[in-house]
Design a protein around this motif. Structure first.
Motif, PDB file in Angstrom:
ATOM      1  N   GLY A 123      -9.535  22.948  34.564  1.00  0.00           N
ATOM      2  CA  GLY A 123      -8.305  23.501  35.109  1.00  0.00           C
ATOM      3  C   GLY A 123      -7.533  24.287  34.079  1.00  0.00           C
ATOM      4  N   PRO A 124      -6.408  24.873  34.465  1.00  0.00           N
ATOM      5  CA  PRO A 124      -5.645  25.726  33.551  1.00  0.00           C
ATOM      6  C   PRO A 124      -5.095  25.012  32.334  1.00  0.00           C
ATOM      7  CG  PRO A 124      -4.427  25.305  35.575  1.00  0.00           C
ATOM      8  CD  PRO A 124      -5.819  24.826  35.805  1.00  0.00           C
ATOM      9  N   GLY A 125      -4.859  23.694  32.442  1.00  0.00           N
ATOM     10  CA  GLY A 125      -4.324  22.952  31.314  1.00  0.00           C
ATOM     11  C   GLY A 125      -5.243  22.910  30.119  1.00  0.00           C
ATOM     12  N   LEU A 126      -6.527  23.218  30.321  1.00  0.00           N
ATOM     13  CA  LEU A 126      -7.473  23.242  29.207  1.00  0.00           C
ATOM     14  C   LEU A 126      -7.041  24.239  28.142  1.00  0.00           C
ATOM     15  CD1 LEU A 126     -10.097  22.613  27.754  1.00  0.00           C
ATOM     16  CD2 LEU A 126     -11.328  23.948  29.464  1.00  0.00           C
ATOM     17  N   LEU A 127      -6.402  25.335  28.540  1.00  0.00           N
ATOM     18  CA  LEU A 127      -5.979  26.337  27.572  1.00  0.00           C
ATOM     19  C   LEU A 127      -4.918  25.798  26.613  1.00  0.00           C
ATOM     20  CD1 LEU A 127      -5.782  29.553  29.793  1.00  0.00           C
ATOM     21  CD2 LEU A 127      -7.696  28.686  28.443  1.00  0.00           C
ATOM     22  N   GLY A 128      -4.243  24.721  27.025  1.00  0.00           N
ATOM     23  CA  GLY A 128      -3.243  24.119  26.163  1.00  0.00           C
ATOM     24  C   GLY A 128      -3.814  23.422  24.945  1.00  0.00           C
ATOM     25  N   LEU A 129      -5.146  23.268  24.876  1.00  0.00           N
ATOM     26  CA  LEU A 129      -5.765  22.666  23.698  1.00  0.00           C
ATOM     27  C   LEU A 129      -5.635  23.560  22.473  1.00  0.00           C
ATOM     28  CD1 LEU A 129      -9.168  21.209  24.962  1.00  0.00           C
ATOM     29  CD2 LEU A 129      -7.160  19.926  24.214  1.00  0.00           C
TER      30      LEU A 129
END
Length: 307
Positions: A39-45
C-alpha cells in the motif's frame, strides 16, 4: 503482553511473538507461499521525503491545490477526484494525476528485497510505480504487470491492460513467472488511474463475481496467504478490494500495522478476514524481515515455508 486476542477475535502479536512471525514470513516469502500486498504507506519507509503522495488524503490535498473541493469532501481522494471530473472533465483529472505522480519514486529496501525473490504474484495498490521500478532494477525479465483501467477511456468490456517492464502493451491474458498486479492502475507506463468514484461504480458492481480480477490472480492466490504492508483499510472501497482479491485464498494472512491506530472498522475487517497484526514499528519490522534467514540471501530455499 506479547499476544493480544481482542473481543472481535483480532490477533495482535507484539515483541518476541511478532519477531517470530516475521522470521516465518521471511521463509514463506522465499518459498513463494505468500503474496505481498503493498500500500501507499510503504513509501514512508524512506528516510528522504517522497516526491509523490503516500496516502489517499495526500492525493486529495494535492488535487485541492488545483481545484478546491467543497469542505465536506475535501479529504476524500475519490470524492475530490469525482468533483474534478464532473466540473473540469476527465482529461483534466487524468493530467493532474499524472502531474502529481510524475516524479520517479525510488524503491524502498522492501521493494528491492521483494524484487529479488521468486514470487509468483505481487499486488501493488498504489500509483507510484516503485515496485515496477524495483523489478526492473533487479534485472528481472520474466515479469508482466496487469493494471486496472478506468472504463471512462475504454470502448467495450475492458477491465485491465497488461504491460512488460519495458512499457510495451501485451496481449490480454499474457502471464509470466512473476505477475505484478496493480488493481488501481499506475503512473507507468501509461498513466492509468482508477481514482474517481465513477471509476469504481462498475468495478464494485462486478467485483463480487470477480470479473475485474485477472484470471492469473485467481489461480495463483488459491494456495497462498497474503502479507499486507503499507495498507490501511479505513475506507469501505479499500476493504472491498482487499477482500475480493483475497477471496478463496488459502491463507494464512498477516499485516504490519500499529494496532493502536486501527479504526473500529479496520479492526473488524482484519478480524473477519483472519489477518494477524504484527504490531511493531514499520522500519524495525522490515529490518528484521529482510535481514533474517535465507531469504535475505536470495530466497533460494526449496522447501515451501509456512506461517
Amino acid at each position: 503482553m506479547n499476544t493480544t486476542l481482542t473481543s472481535g477475535h483480532l490477533v495482535v502479536l507484539q515483541d518476541s511473538f511478532a519477531e517470530k512471525l516475521l522470521d516465518l514470513l521471511n521463509e514463506a516469502l522465499a518459498a513463494d507461499a505468500v503474496i505481498p500486498y503493498l500500500g501507499p504507506g510503504l513509501l514512508g519507509l524512506s528516510s528522504a521525503e517522497t516526491p509523490v503522495p503516500h496516502s489517499p488524503e495526500a492525493v486529495a490535498a494535492a488535487l485541492n491545490t488545483r481545484a478546491p473541493a467543497p469542505s465536506k469532501i475535501r479529504t476524500n481522494m475519490w470524492s475530490v477526484a469525482q468533483f474534478i471530473e464532473q466540473r473540469r472533465h476527465r482529461r483534466t483529472l487524468q493530467a493532474w494525476m499524472a502531474e502529481i505522480f510524475a516524479a520517479p519514486t525510488a524503491p524502498t529496501v522492501l521493494h528491492a528485497w521483494l524484487a529479488k525473490l521468486p514470487l509468483s504474484l505481487i499486488i501493488d495498490s498504489w500509483y507510484d510505480g516503485a515496485m515496477r521500478a524495483a523489478l526492473a532494477d533487479a534485472g528481472r525479465k520474466e515479469v508482466v504487470e496487469i493494471q486496472g483501467v478506468t472504463r471512462a477511456n475504454q470502448f467495450g468490456d475492458i477491465w485491465m491492460k497488461t504491460y512488460d517492464l519495458a512499457g510495451s502493451e501485451l496481449e490480454p491474458g499474457s502471464v509470466a513467472k512473476t505477475v505484478l498486479y496493480t488493481p488501481h492502475g499506475s503512473i507507468r507506463p501509461a498513466a492509468n488511474f482508477l481514482v474517481a468514484d465513477s471509476d469504481y461504480v462498475e468495478v464494485l458492481t462486478e467485483i463480487d463475481i470477480q470479473t475485474p480480477i485477472p484470471d492469473v490472480v485467481k489461480e495463483r492466490r488459491t494456495n497462498r496467504g497474503f502479507f499486507f504492508f503499507g495498507c490501511r483499510f479505513n475506507d469501505q472501497m479499500l476493504r472491498t478490494f482487499a477482500r475480493q482479491i483475497m477471496k478463496r485464498s488459502e491463507g494464512p494472512h498477516c499485516t504490519i500495522m500499529d494496532a493502536q491506530t486501527l479504526t473500529r472498522n479496520e479492526a473488524k475487517f482484519l478480524a473477519a478476514s483472519g489477518i494477524t497484526v504484527i504490531d511493531l514499528p514499520a522500519n524495525e519490522a522490515v529490518a528484521r524481515l529482510v535481514g533474517s534467514g535465507s531469504a535475505a540471501d536470495g530466497g533460494q530455499d526449496q522447501h515451501r515455508g509456512r506461517l
